[in-house]
Design a protein around this motif. Structure first.
Motif, PDB file in Angstrom:
ATOM      1  N   CYS A 130       0.278   2.953   3.822  1.00  0.00           N
ATOM      2  CA  CYS A 130       0.689   2.305   4.995  1.00  0.00           C
ATOM      3  C   CYS A 130       1.771   1.072   5.010  1.00  0.00           C
ATOM      4  O   CYS A 130       2.099   0.599   5.693  1.00  0.00           O
ATOM      5  N   CYS A 154      -6.709   2.135   4.433  1.00  0.00           N
ATOM      6  CA  CYS A 154      -6.475   3.493   3.950  1.00  0.00           C
ATOM      7  C   CYS A 154      -7.500   3.905   3.093  1.00  0.00           C
ATOM      8  O   CYS A 154      -7.772   5.367   3.174  1.00  0.00           O
ATOM      9  N   CYS A 169      -4.633   0.150   0.257  1.00  0.00           N
ATOM     10  CA  CYS A 169      -5.244  -1.139   1.055  1.00  0.00           C
ATOM     11  C   CYS A 169      -6.685  -0.637   1.537  1.00  0.00           C
ATOM     12  O   CYS A 169      -7.183   0.537   1.406  1.00  0.00           O
ATOM     13  N   CYS A 214       0.864  -1.251  -0.141  1.00  0.00           N
ATOM     14  CA  CYS A 214      -0.069  -0.104  -0.205  1.00  0.00           C
ATOM     15  C   CYS A 214       0.827   1.102   0.114  1.00  0.00           C
ATOM     16  O   CYS A 214       1.820   1.458   0.861  1.00  0.00           O
TER      17      CYS A 214
HETATM   18 ZN   LIG Z   1      -2.657   1.152   3.420  1.00  0.00          ZN
END
Ligand SMILES: [Zn+2]
Ligand SMILES: [Zn+2]
Lengths: 199, 199
Positions: free
Chosen positions: B61, B73, B70, B58
């Motif tokens: 993150c 997020c 992801c 991602c």
């Molecule tokens: Zn993420």
């Protein structure tokens, strides 16, 4: 899990086909494969796909192999005189641990009319042919001590009655309703030694 | 095992890369895949090879995902104000079970100079940038209670000292030397609730 990406969730689900692997451990396996051991994961993909392509059945004993004949049928040092009949490849491995040095025949199942599993599906014609042609002197029936396993042994015993071979079955030292594959080697060796004539 | 064909033996070996799978259970898994669930095995090959191809990190993150961001997020309902720093994706799943509704940052490791793992490998620049740019009010350090895990938290605390954010770490309710991933949800929820200012 909504917090995992869709593709990872699909991988988790695909992993739950493994025996003994629930959703929780499938999750751990998936993350391990994607995060900690990608090269191992690539090797696993390669080996599994190769094995699925190439592994078939031994022409003689029906056990799984990628060759024409499995290592056991190919081993000239083993005796043809004893032929042990089992339901699955895992049971061949279990009986190998007792030191048995004869040959095997793998049924890949047991008679079950309800599920449409008859004698032809278990290769019983092939079994009969082996017994007649290969100088087998004793057929050891090692099906599981379940109703269907015993019925399968009975069927084989009747089928071979005309041939000039001794038919035995392994002793009932294995717990009733249990699966051979999970019995410890000692118990299994004892059961094998205590086999008696099929009556 | 000499009684298994070479290709099946190689598959067994490839399966032992799975955590918790020894030679004995790898054997059982291999026979299951080749004998009892070939279609499941084909699906597993497909999903694993697709995931290995497509899953990356991602952008925000660093957690595993096949998309740019992801699901966590991407979730507009979660708060940007709390950012929880963990070592692995499995620990994100563990903390999700406590009902935490903030965001995460996944280090994929911990500082370990001996193994050549420094701040750049853990993406700490990216972490700092997130904290500054995304309106984070509290950074919750949830590295593991190991020497290296604690050193990593200490390093992050010093790195963020200039920024105007509260830095906390989860309470030591988790057993020392243990891995977050294996702690039950209740204990972990308690540890999260009992977090204190990093001093
Ligand atoms: Zn993420
Ligand atoms: Zn064979």
């Amino acid at each position: 899990m909504a917090s995992l990406s869709p593709l990872i969730n699909e991988l988790v689900e695909a992993l739950t086909i493994l025996p003994g692997v629930g959703p929780k451990s499938a999750q751990r396996l998936a993350l391990h494969l994607l995060e900690k051991d990608q090269s191992g994961a690539h090797r696993l993909v390669g080996m599994l796909s190769k094995a699925l392509d190439e592994v078939g059945h031994c022409k003689k004993c029906r056990n799984l192999t990628e060759k024409e004949y499995c290592p056991i049928c190919d081993d000239a040092k083993r005796t043809d005189e004893q032929l042990c009949v089992v339901e699955t490849p895992a049971e061949v491995l279990a009986i190998e641990q007792t030191g048995f040095k004869g040959r095997y025949f793998v049924l890949f199942g047991r008679l079950s009319p309800i599920d449409g599993i008859g004698p032809e599906k278990l290769g019983l014609d092939q079994l009969k042919q082996q017994v007649v042609e290969n100088g087998v002197k004793e057929v050891i029936l090692a099906t599981n001590p379940t109703v269907e396993g015993q019925a399968t042994s009975q069927y084989i015993q009747q089928m071979l009655q005309g041939s000039n071979v001794l038919i035995t079955r392994i002793a009932h030292g294995v717990p009733l309703g249990g699966e051979l594959e999970y019995v410890d080697g000692g118990t299994l060796a004892h059961a094998l030694a205590g086999r008696k004539a099929f009556d």
